[in-house]
Design an enzyme around this catalytic site. Structure first.
Site, PDB file in Angstrom:
ATOM      1  CB  CYS A 294      43.155  39.568  39.137  1.00  0.00           C
ATOM      2  SG  CYS A 294      42.714  38.708  40.443  1.00  0.00           S
ATOM      3  CD  GLU A 295      40.969  32.426  38.271  1.00  0.00           C
ATOM      4  OE1 GLU A 295      40.698  31.398  39.134  1.00  0.00           O
ATOM      5  OE2 GLU A 295      40.919  31.954  37.143  1.00  0.00           O
ATOM      6  CG  HIS A 296      41.069  35.406  42.851  1.00  0.00           C
ATOM      7  ND1 HIS A 296      42.595  35.286  42.975  1.00  0.00           N
ATOM      8  CD2 HIS A 296      40.594  34.346  42.412  1.00  0.00           C
ATOM      9  CE1 HIS A 296      42.525  33.896  42.722  1.00  0.00           C
ATOM     10  NE2 HIS A 296      41.585  33.344  42.558  1.00  0.00           N
ATOM     11  CG  HIS A 297      40.316  41.154  43.491  1.00  0.00           C
ATOM     12  ND1 HIS A 297      41.236  40.181  43.825  1.00  0.00           N
ATOM     13  CD2 HIS A 297      39.612  40.935  44.653  1.00  0.00           C
ATOM     14  CE1 HIS A 297      41.326  39.939  45.000  1.00  0.00           C
ATOM     15  NE2 HIS A 297      40.293  40.251  45.618  1.00  0.00           N
TER      16      HIS A 297
ATOM     17  CD  GLN B 183      52.700  36.244  37.793  1.00  0.00           C
ATOM     18  OE1 GLN B 183      52.368  37.197  38.381  1.00  0.00           O
ATOM     19  NE2 GLN B 183      54.039  35.714  37.683  1.00  0.00           N
TER      20      GLN B 183
ATOM     21  CG  HIS C 239      49.232  40.151  40.628  1.00  0.00           C
ATOM     22  ND1 HIS C 239      48.223  39.075  40.068  1.00  0.00           N
ATOM     23  CD2 HIS C 239      50.498  39.501  40.144  1.00  0.00           C
ATOM     24  CE1 HIS C 239      49.055  38.169  39.646  1.00  0.00           C
ATOM     25  NE2 HIS C 239      50.144  38.398  39.529  1.00  0.00           N
TER      26      HIS C 239
ATOM     27  CB  CYS D 210      44.049  42.346  42.885  1.00  0.00           C
ATOM     28  SG  CYS D 210      45.178  41.079  42.845  1.00  0.00           S
TER      29      CYS D 210
END
Length: 207
Positions: A96-99, A137, A165, A167
């Protein structure tokens, strides 16, 4: 911190941001270990920064690869075959590019040939290339479909990704076991509801 990130992003966009050395990357991992509350010099962690950086080379190796190169070789001899080609249940691991927490799932990729076909392993390879990058995704689903569309020029492309996910399951709401499904349809799969339904039926069928 936001200002620092913005400045780095601007430099990267201009091609001015220098890629850190291996030693700098290892030092960054050691900093995170200290920030987490442990001692990176203790016996069990002394080699961890080097191991993490080495693992990142593999986990994010997709940045160094061009899916067009993988898809470049096609075959024209198909003995008159003109129906859907589906590669189902392609296992992948992304982040995940956020976490920067893992995304674990399966991809189902189909296309309707227009004179040429791909080696089946190439489809799985394209999924792997995009998975080995920081992702959402939704973006990954669109990227896989667009890459096949751009290179092969088939009558249609359909992609479905079903993934968990971490996250969501490890942190935050902690919804263990829930999955997210995304799709991308090009060509006949976008225009023809019957063809789209046939793809979905083929994905769900285990017979």
């Amino acid at each position: 911190m936001d200002a620092i990130v913005r400045k780095m992003a601007e430099g990267f966009a201009d091609g001015r941001l220098r890629r850190p050395t291996r030693e700098e990357a290892q030092a960054a991992v050691a900093t995170l270990i200290r920030w987490g509350g442990d001692d990176p010099t203790r016996e069990g962690l002394i080699e961890t920064p080097a191991r993490v950086v080495k693992s990142y080379e593999e986990l994010f190796g997709g940045y160094a690869l061009d899916p067009a190169d993988v898809l470049g070789r096609t075959f024209g001899e198909v003995a008159g075959y003109d129906d859907i080609v589906l590669v189902r249940d392609i296992d992948f691991h992304s982040h995940c590019e956020h976490h920067m927490v893992p995304i674990i799932g399966k991809a189902h990729v189909a296309y309707l040939p227009s004179g040429r076909v791909l080696g089946l392993s190439k489809i799985a390879r394209v999924v792997d290339i995009f998975a080995r990058r920081l992702q959402t995704q939704e973006t990954m689903t669109a990227q896989v479909a667009a890459a096949i569309e751009d290179v092969l020029k088939p009558k249609g492309v359909a992609v479905m990704i079903d993934a968990e996910h971490l996250c969501m399951s490890m942190r935050g709401i902690k919804t263990k076991g829930s999955t997210t499904v995304t799709t991308s349809f090009h060509g006949i799969f976008a225009d023809d509801k019957m063809e789209r339904a046939r793809f979905l039926d083929m994905v769900r069928s285990k017979g």
